[in-house]
Design a protein around this motif. Sequence first.
Motif, short mmCIF file in Angstrom:
data_model
loop_
_atom_site.label_atom_id
_atom_site.label_comp_id
_atom_site.label_asym_id
_atom_site.label_seq_id
_atom_site.Cartn_x
_atom_site.Cartn_y
_atom_site.Cartn_z
N GLN A 37 11.18 8.67 2.51
CA GLN A 37 11.76 9.07 3.79
C GLN A 37 13.26 9.23 3.65
O GLN A 37 14.00 8.27 3.44
CB GLN A 37 11.44 8.05 4.88
N LEU A 88 14.59 6.01 1.63
CA LEU A 88 13.77 4.82 1.91
C LEU A 88 12.37 5.11 1.37
O LEU A 88 11.76 6.11 1.73
CB LEU A 88 13.71 4.56 3.41
N LEU A 90 8.62 4.01 1.27
CA LEU A 90 7.67 3.22 2.05
C LEU A 90 6.33 3.15 1.35
O LEU A 90 5.86 4.14 0.78
CB LEU A 90 7.47 3.86 3.44
N PHE A 101 2.36 0.11 7.29
CA PHE A 101 3.51 0.28 6.43
C PHE A 101 4.27 -1.01 6.18
O PHE A 101 4.35 -1.90 7.05
CB PHE A 101 4.49 1.29 7.04
N GLY A 102 4.86 -1.09 5.00
CA GLY A 102 5.82 -2.13 4.69
C GLY A 102 7.20 -1.71 5.17
O GLY A 102 7.39 -0.60 5.68
N ALA A 103 8.17 -2.62 5.00
CA ALA A 103 9.53 -2.36 5.48
C ALA A 103 10.32 -1.44 4.56
O ALA A 103 11.41 -1.00 4.91
CB ALA A 103 10.28 -3.67 5.66
N GLY A 104 9.78 -1.16 3.39
CA GLY A 104 10.40 -0.18 2.52
C GLY A 104 11.42 -0.74 1.55
O GLY A 104 11.89 -1.87 1.67
N ARG A 106 15.11 0.51 0.10
CA ARG A 106 16.18 1.48 0.25
C ARG A 106 16.80 1.71 -1.11
O ARG A 106 17.40 0.81 -1.68
CB ARG A 106 17.23 0.95 1.23
N GLN B 38 8.85 3.82 14.83
CA GLN B 38 9.71 3.32 13.76
C GLN B 38 11.03 2.86 14.36
O GLN B 38 11.83 3.67 14.80
CB GLN B 38 9.94 4.39 12.68
N LYS B 41 12.78 0.09 9.96
CA LYS B 41 12.25 0.53 8.68
C LYS B 41 10.76 0.84 8.72
O LYS B 41 10.35 1.97 8.55
CB LYS B 41 12.55 -0.52 7.61
N ALA B 42 9.94 -0.20 8.98
CA ALA B 42 8.49 -0.02 8.86
C ALA B 42 7.92 0.69 10.08
O ALA B 42 8.01 0.17 11.19
CB ALA B 42 7.80 -1.36 8.67
N PRO B 43 7.35 1.88 9.92
CA PRO B 43 6.61 2.49 11.04
C PRO B 43 5.44 1.59 11.43
O PRO B 43 4.71 1.10 10.57
CB PRO B 43 6.12 3.82 10.47
#
Lengths: 110, 110
Positions: A37, A88, A90, A101-104, A106, B38, B41-43
């Motif tokens: 993203q 980002l 994800l 989804f996880g928090a990603g 960066r 979102q 971060k996490a959707p």
Amino acid sequence: DTGVTQSPTHLIKTRGQQVTLRCSPISGHKSVSWYQQVLGQGPQFIFQYYEKEERGRGNFPDRFSARQFPNYSSELNVNALLLGDSALYLCASSLENIQYFGAGTRLSVL
Amino acid sequence: EDKVVQSPLSLVVHEGDTVTLNCSYEVTNFRSLLWYKQEKKAPTFLFMLTSSGIEKKSGRLSSILDKKELFSILNITATQTGDSAVYLCALLYNNNDMRFGAGTRLTVKP
């Protein structure tokens, strides 16, 4: 019950380096997907793995690769980093078509 | 490339207002349409729509899919500041690829 966990949360690399991002799915989920993203855009699909096999691949160069382990966790590898890889990243695990989804991670490429 | 177009791109309202977010698409060979919220971060998953004309509701949020006119809407009534976020629409294809729109950034002012 823990959600999708990703590590590291932040990463700074320089052009040409390689990076490995990690993802642990929700317990019981056998499918993991990866997304990139870029700021101001929606997530773009990179890969999906199910039961350790690649089930889908988005329009990304061969510098991007992934794998899934017997415990269903997954790694995303990116080689020869470019400035444009800053984003980002994800990870999502899915059950019955709904992706969580996880928090990603960066990633900043300098 | 298949397009998922969300409108408006951004929206500013006051608490208590009702908002309607739009998602239009060009293809018909998808499995489901999903909405995510979102915040940072996490959707987070909101709705999955598979059949046309059947409204899904969760509290103040509701969504419906129109497969004939190729769009979906997400309604939020009695908005609160906690509804401020980017709302993402995505199509899930049979090959497990998920294509997201760019999102609508909603800002709810007190």
